[in-house]
Scaffold this motif. Sequence first.
Motif, mmCIF file in Angstrom:
data_model
loop_
_atom_site.group_PDB
_atom_site.id
_atom_site.type_symbol
_atom_site.label_atom_id
_atom_site.label_comp_id
_atom_site.label_asym_id
_atom_site.label_seq_id
_atom_site.Cartn_x
_atom_site.Cartn_y
_atom_site.Cartn_z
ATOM 1 N N GLN A 221 -0.853 -41.768 45.487
ATOM 2 C CA GLN A 221 0.574 -42.065 45.587
ATOM 3 C C GLN A 221 1.061 -42.564 44.223
ATOM 4 O O GLN A 221 0.421 -43.427 43.617
ATOM 5 N N ILE B 229 0.836 -31.288 43.827
ATOM 6 C CA ILE B 229 1.942 -32.200 44.106
ATOM 7 C C ILE B 229 2.698 -31.695 45.325
ATOM 8 O O ILE B 229 3.017 -30.509 45.417
ATOM 9 N N ARG B 230 2.973 -32.581 46.243
ATOM 10 C CA ARG B 230 3.559 -32.207 47.521
ATOM 11 C C ARG B 230 5.078 -32.352 47.516
ATOM 12 O O ARG B 230 5.663 -32.800 48.493
ATOM 13 N N HIS B 231 5.696 -31.943 46.397
ATOM 14 C CA HIS B 231 7.146 -32.071 46.252
ATOM 15 C C HIS B 231 7.669 -30.885 45.441
ATOM 16 O O HIS B 231 6.930 -30.292 44.666
ATOM 17 N N THR B 232 8.960 -30.568 45.597
ATOM 18 C CA THR B 232 9.538 -29.415 44.914
ATOM 19 C C THR B 232 10.435 -29.795 43.744
ATOM 20 O O THR B 232 11.074 -28.920 43.154
ATOM 21 N N SER B 233 10.467 -31.064 43.377
ATOM 22 C CA SER B 233 11.312 -31.486 42.260
ATOM 23 C C SER B 233 10.535 -32.346 41.264
ATOM 24 O O SER B 233 11.105 -33.175 40.560
ATOM 25 N N ASN C 227 19.466 -32.558 41.082
ATOM 26 C CA ASN C 227 18.579 -31.938 42.066
ATOM 27 C C ASN C 227 18.211 -30.500 41.728
ATOM 28 O O ASN C 227 17.033 -30.170 41.626
ATOM 29 N N HIS D 71 14.560 -28.730 40.545
ATOM 30 C CA HIS D 71 13.865 -27.587 41.155
ATOM 31 C C HIS D 71 13.556 -26.519 40.111
ATOM 32 O O HIS D 71 12.478 -25.912 40.136
ATOM 33 N N GLU E 166 8.200 -36.377 36.618
ATOM 34 C CA GLU E 166 9.316 -36.601 37.546
ATOM 35 C C GLU E 166 10.579 -36.002 36.944
ATOM 36 O O GLU E 166 10.917 -36.277 35.798
ATOM 37 N N ARG F 269 13.649 -35.990 38.879
ATOM 38 C CA ARG F 269 14.832 -36.568 39.535
ATOM 39 C C ARG F 269 15.223 -37.882 38.879
ATOM 40 O O ARG F 269 14.394 -38.596 38.327
ATOM 41 N N HIS G 54 11.295 -42.342 43.202
ATOM 42 C CA HIS G 54 10.657 -41.611 44.300
ATOM 43 C C HIS G 54 9.239 -42.117 44.499
ATOM 44 O O HIS G 54 8.616 -42.652 43.582
ATOM 45 N N ARG H 227 5.869 -40.320 45.183
ATOM 46 C CA ARG H 227 5.310 -38.971 45.133
ATOM 47 C C ARG H 227 3.858 -38.984 45.599
ATOM 48 O O ARG H 227 3.129 -39.958 45.394
#
Length: 139
Positions: A6, A37-41, A86, A90, A121, A123, A127, A129
């Motif tokens: 995390q 990484i379990r995120h799209t941004s 945002n 992406h 990062e 954004r 966050h 992540r």
Amino acid sequence: MNTEIQITTSGPGLYEFTDRLLDRLEGCGDGLVTLFIRHTSASLLIQENADADVQSDLRAFFDRLVPSSDDPKMAYLRHTYEGPDNMPAHIKAAMMPVSLSIPVRNGRALLGTWQGVYLFEHRARPHQRAVAVSFLGNP
């Protein structure tokens, strides 16, 4: 071994987590560790960790390449309802790796002398992540 790391971010930039990864590899033998990484941004990078200017220059480059959606050059973007950072986040994540594979020998990642593992990062707001870590190999 399958686990997660995390990472708390406080805004755009590179967040090194090499030491946390190396701790997870203790006791592993020879093999391959995969990070996802379990995120799209946000993205993952292996990058120089000796000079912080490298990280700030990378961030400045990608911010110039893909500016905020409120920049007139980005007026063509349609996905803007989640904020001006945002859709550019992406786009940046689509341009950079979201997974990494690193060889491991005797429980040590075979990174170069000046290499570190980073979450990038994209954004503006903070966050939490999650980076999935999977080791496949011999004990």
